[in-house]
Scaffold this active site. Structure first.
Site, PDB file in Angstrom:
ATOM      1  N   GLY A 168       0.825  -1.199   0.000  1.00 20.73           N
ATOM      2  CA  GLY A 168       0.000   0.000   0.000  1.00 20.73           C
ATOM      3  C   GLY A 168       0.862   1.253   0.000  1.00 20.73           C
ATOM      4  CB  ALA A 404      25.259   8.545 -26.954  1.00 18.25           C
TER       5      ALA A 404
HETATM    6  C1  HXC Z   1      -2.862  -3.882  12.437  1.00 14.19           C
HETATM    7  C2  HXC Z   1      -1.891  -5.772  11.612  1.00 14.19           C
HETATM    8  C3  HXC Z   1      -1.751  -5.185  10.356  1.00 14.19           C
HETATM    9  C4  HXC Z   1      -2.211  -3.855  10.199  1.00 14.19           C
HETATM   10  C5  HXC Z   1      -0.943  -7.154  10.251  1.00 14.19           C
HETATM   11  N1  HXC Z   1      -1.396  -7.005  11.498  1.00 14.19           N
HETATM   12  N2  HXC Z   1      -1.164  -6.052   9.512  1.00 14.19           N
HETATM   13  N3  HXC Z   1      -2.431  -5.122  12.645  1.00 14.19           N
HETATM   14  N4  HXC Z   1      -2.752  -3.251  11.261  1.00 14.19           N
HETATM   15  N5  HXC Z   1      -2.076  -3.203   9.044  1.00 14.19           N
HETATM   16  C6  HXC Z   1      -1.303  -7.970  12.586  1.00 14.19           C
HETATM   17  C7  HXC Z   1      -2.219  -9.148  12.425  1.00 14.19           C
HETATM   18  O1  HXC Z   1      -3.464  -8.859  12.923  1.00 14.19           O
HETATM   19  C8  HXC Z   1      -1.481 -10.199  13.244  1.00 14.19           C
HETATM   20  O2  HXC Z   1      -1.728  -9.966  14.594  1.00 14.19           O
HETATM   21  C9  HXC Z   1      -0.035  -9.869  13.019  1.00 14.19           C
HETATM   22  O3  HXC Z   1      -0.010  -8.518  12.573  1.00 14.19           O
HETATM   23  C10 HXC Z   1       0.610 -10.735  11.961  1.00 14.19           C
HETATM   24  O4  HXC Z   1      -0.211 -10.722  10.812  1.00 14.19           O
HETATM   25  P1  HXC Z   1      -0.597 -12.042  10.025  1.00 14.19           P
HETATM   26  O5  HXC Z   1      -1.683 -11.654   9.087  1.00 14.19           O
HETATM   27  O6  HXC Z   1      -0.839 -13.150  10.981  1.00 14.19           O
HETATM   28  O7  HXC Z   1       0.776 -12.342   9.285  1.00 14.19           O
HETATM   29  P2  HXC Z   1       1.009 -12.889   7.823  1.00 14.19           P
HETATM   30  O8  HXC Z   1       0.136 -14.070   7.557  1.00 14.19           O
HETATM   31  O9  HXC Z   1       2.473 -13.045   7.698  1.00 14.19           O
HETATM   32  O10 HXC Z   1       0.527 -11.712   6.840  1.00 14.19           O
HETATM   33  C11 HXC Z   1       1.164 -10.458   6.857  1.00 14.19           C
HETATM   34  C12 HXC Z   1       0.373  -9.440   6.006  1.00 14.19           C
HETATM   35  C13 HXC Z   1      -1.114  -9.408   6.473  1.00 14.19           C
HETATM   36  C14 HXC Z   1       0.438  -9.863   4.546  1.00 14.19           C
HETATM   37  C15 HXC Z   1       1.050  -8.108   6.161  1.00 14.19           C
HETATM   38  O11 HXC Z   1      -1.136  -9.270   7.889  1.00 14.19           O
HETATM   39  C16 HXC Z   1      -1.868  -8.289   5.866  1.00 14.19           C
HETATM   40  O12 HXC Z   1      -2.346  -8.388   4.710  1.00 14.19           O
HETATM   41  N6  HXC Z   1      -2.054  -7.214   6.624  1.00 14.19           N
HETATM   42  C17 HXC Z   1      -2.813  -6.053   6.165  1.00 14.19           C
HETATM   43  C18 HXC Z   1      -2.010  -5.304   5.162  1.00 14.19           C
HETATM   44  C19 HXC Z   1      -2.699  -4.035   4.720  1.00 14.19           C
HETATM   45  O13 HXC Z   1      -3.657  -4.066   3.919  1.00 14.19           O
HETATM   46  N7  HXC Z   1      -2.247  -2.894   5.285  1.00 14.19           N
HETATM   47  C20 HXC Z   1      -2.753  -1.639   4.957  1.00 14.19           C
HETATM   48  C21 HXC Z   1      -1.993  -1.206   3.709  1.00 14.19           C
HETATM   49  S1  HXC Z   1      -2.427   0.376   3.230  1.00 14.19           S
HETATM   50  P3  HXC Z   1      -1.636 -11.101  15.700  1.00 14.19           P
HETATM   51  O14 HXC Z   1      -2.117 -10.452  16.955  1.00 14.19           O
HETATM   52  O15 HXC Z   1      -2.478 -12.222  15.227  1.00 14.19           O
HETATM   53  O16 HXC Z   1      -0.207 -11.489  15.793  1.00 14.19           O
HETATM   54  C22 HXC Z   1      -1.356   1.315   4.010  1.00 14.19           C
HETATM   55  C23 HXC Z   1      -1.638   2.729   3.774  1.00 14.19           C
HETATM   56  C24 HXC Z   1      -0.477   3.577   4.057  1.00 14.19           C
HETATM   57  O17 HXC Z   1      -0.486   0.923   4.659  1.00 14.19           O
HETATM   58  C25 HXC Z   1      -0.857   4.892   3.487  1.00 14.19           C
HETATM   59  C26 HXC Z   1       0.147   5.920   3.685  1.00 14.19           C
HETATM   60  C27 HXC Z   1      -0.321   7.218   3.123  1.00 14.19           C
END
Ligand code: HXC
Length: 509
Positions: A168, A404
């Protein structure tokens, strides 16, 4: 005593991040924890941590019940081979390394310190992105990180190492820094993940194919280098760090050189083949002139028709840009132009002198190149060379044709010392193309064409026409190249060059 005990306990808890189970799971994925990575990155015992006990302030979704001291990022400063650097390392074991308001504030603090105290900042990214439970507060935090990345650009070197997910808008922090490194098989970067792509564009792709290390180092050019594991990545960041100035005011680092004796490298006399259509490996020239043969290459798997990186000459860092005749005959194209322009601008921002080796038959012809904006991309390279005020030394080894020739750090772009080997050919174009245009009426007469070709080669395909005009300062023997370059940079050490005042130029982006 009680207080000491409390400190010990609090520290021990903070050191555990998200807890034993999550650390095990991190290790099971072949990844180290944030603290283990910092231990490898920094000199032993040099790490000073900040904000170890910080807590997030979120109360939505029951977050007030879940706290991990440090809030998912380890920050501070330390040294690499004795030289100061600021660092932050996201801790995937705490809320997936996701960025909260307080997590962002910790990063902001070290970013500001890096600028104020004049040392690079190295960020180790391993994060699920914006902390979902915090909503816009975490987006605000990310944007503060971006803003500081922008302010720090050109002030202190910024290095990003992607060691897990980076998805993201979060990818824009690394994208604003000077170097991005990735770890094979455990890191990926994309704006929109495979799941969303499947629904929105019907494209089916794995995370690795979409944004893994191979994709970004060879196809998109987003990342500079990829490494096999966390340990190798940390060792290579240390190696790069040694080449870099700490900030934009201190100049290049100097280290004792064991390579000070004047040297003659006879092998260079036969590097360029007699047949001008045969390639040779430009790496050989770079490594021969470098101190101890040490060349730190940037973007080695992307736009391989141009080589960029750092070497040392008599102990001082020099940025290198060189056409590579082994790939596309060394032609410039859009990707090569952007790659080299970025490297030159980094060097210029941090007062790193630039060494250019030229063997370029021209810009790569093709509809694809034109439609993809080679005019615009080539202009970036031209702009970067013309804008740069650092010492610029150039050696034409063979071809320097057409636009170039102008672009590749020519005398006309404020090149300081421009050398050519006797094998250099400096002209508007090669003999075949020139004769076909100038003598179209003789095209069906091979004898006449051969005579015209010989005449053209005799007149133009040498360094002497350019030398007669003073566009080449000296025609040098290949074997003495290292010494000539070393003496030129020594002479140019205190170069001062001003450009007209402006707020900033309008680089053809
Ligand atoms: C809060 C999060 C999190 C998030 C992961 N976790 N991403 N908590 N906010 N964004 C937590 C999970 O709940 C989990 O907690 C732990 O981290 C590990 O995650 P898992 O899913 O179990 O790990 P894994 O299977 O390795 O997958 C990792 C991952 C997935 C691919 C990153 O967690 C995921 O898709 N997360 C969301 C990604 C996302 O869409 N983020 C927003 C992007 S947009 P527990 O307690 O179970 O350990 C963005 C905008 C920025 O970032 C903009 C800036 C302007």
């Amino acid at each position: 005593m009680l207080i000491n005990e409390q400190l010990k306990q609090r520290r021990a808890k903070a050191m555990l991040g998200g807890g034993e189970k999550r650390i095990e799971s991190q290790h099971a994925k072949g990844k180290l924890t944030a603290r283990e990575r910092l231990e490898l990155l920094l000199d032993p015992g040099s790490f000073e941590e900040f904000d170890m006990f910080i807590k997030h302030r979120s109360t939505d979704f029951g977050m007030e019940k879940t706290h991990f001291p440090g809030d998912g990022v380890v920050t501070g400063w330390g040294t690499i081979n004795g030289r100061k650097t600021f660092v932050f390392a996201q801790d995937f074991t705490v809320f997936g390394g996701s960025l909260s308001e307080t997590h962002a504030k910790k990063i902001n603090k070290v970013q500001k310190m890096a600028m104020k105290y004049g040392a690079p900042i190295i960020g180790l990214a391993d994060s699920g992105g914006a902390r979902i439970q915090e909503g816009v507060t975490s987006l605000a935090g990310y944007t503060d990180v971006f803003q500081n990345n922008i302010l720090a650009s050109g002030v202190v070197p910024q290095i990003s190492v992607i060691m897990g997910p980076s998805a993201g808008g979060a990818v824009y922090s690394p994208a604003l820094t000077d170097f991005i490194f990735m770890v094979r098989d455990s890191s990926y970067m994309f704006l929109t993940g495979p799941g969303v792509l499947k629904t929105v564009t019907n494209e089916v792709v794995t995370a690795e194919e979409l944004g893994g290390a191979k994709t970004h180092t060879s196809k998109s050019g987003v990342a500079d280098r990829a490494f096999d594991n966390d340990m190798e990545a940390m060792a290579e960041v240390r190696r790069l760090f040694d080449f870099l100035p700490l900030n934009n005011r201190e100049g290049v680092p100097t280290r004792p050189s064991f390579d000070l004796e004047p040297r003659i490298n006879k092998s260079l006399d036969t590097l360029v083949p007699d047949n001008p259509n045969l390639p040779y490996n430009m790496h050989e020239l770079i490594e021969t002139v470098a101190d101890e043969g040490d060349f730190y290459e940037i973007k080695s798997d992307y736009a391989k028709n141009i080589l960029c990186g750092f070497i040392r000459i008599e102990g001082r860092t020099v940025g290198v840009v060189a056409n590579q005749p082994m790939v596309l005959a060394g032609c410039l194209d859009s990707d090569a132009s952007r790659k080299a322009a970025r490297h030159i601008r980094f060097c210029d921002a941090f007062e790193i002198p630039i060494l250019t080796f030229v063997d370029v038959p021209g810009f790569l012809p093709g509809v694809g190149q034109e439609h993809n904006g080679v005019i615009n991309h080539g202009a970036k390279l031209l702009y970067a060379y013309g804008e740069a005020t650092v010492p610029k030394v150039t050696v034409i080894t063979r071809k320097a044709f057409g636009g170039a020739y102008c672009v590749m750090s020519s005398k006309h772009l404020r090149g300081d010392i421009n050398y050519a080997w006797p094998s250099a050919q400096i002209a508007v174009m090669g003999a075949k193309g020139a004769v076909e245009i100038l003598h179209r009426k003789d095209l069906d007469n091979p004898e006449k064409i051969a005579a015209h070709t010989a005449d053209y080669e005799e007149t133009f395909l040498s360094p002497f026409r350019a030398a007669e005009r003073g566009y080449i300062d000296e025609v040098i023997r290949p074997q003495g190249t290292r010494n000539r370059i070393a003496r030129a940079f020594e002479m140019l050490k205190d170069k001062q060059l001003e450009s007209p005042w402006k707020k900033h130029g309008n680089l053809p982006l």
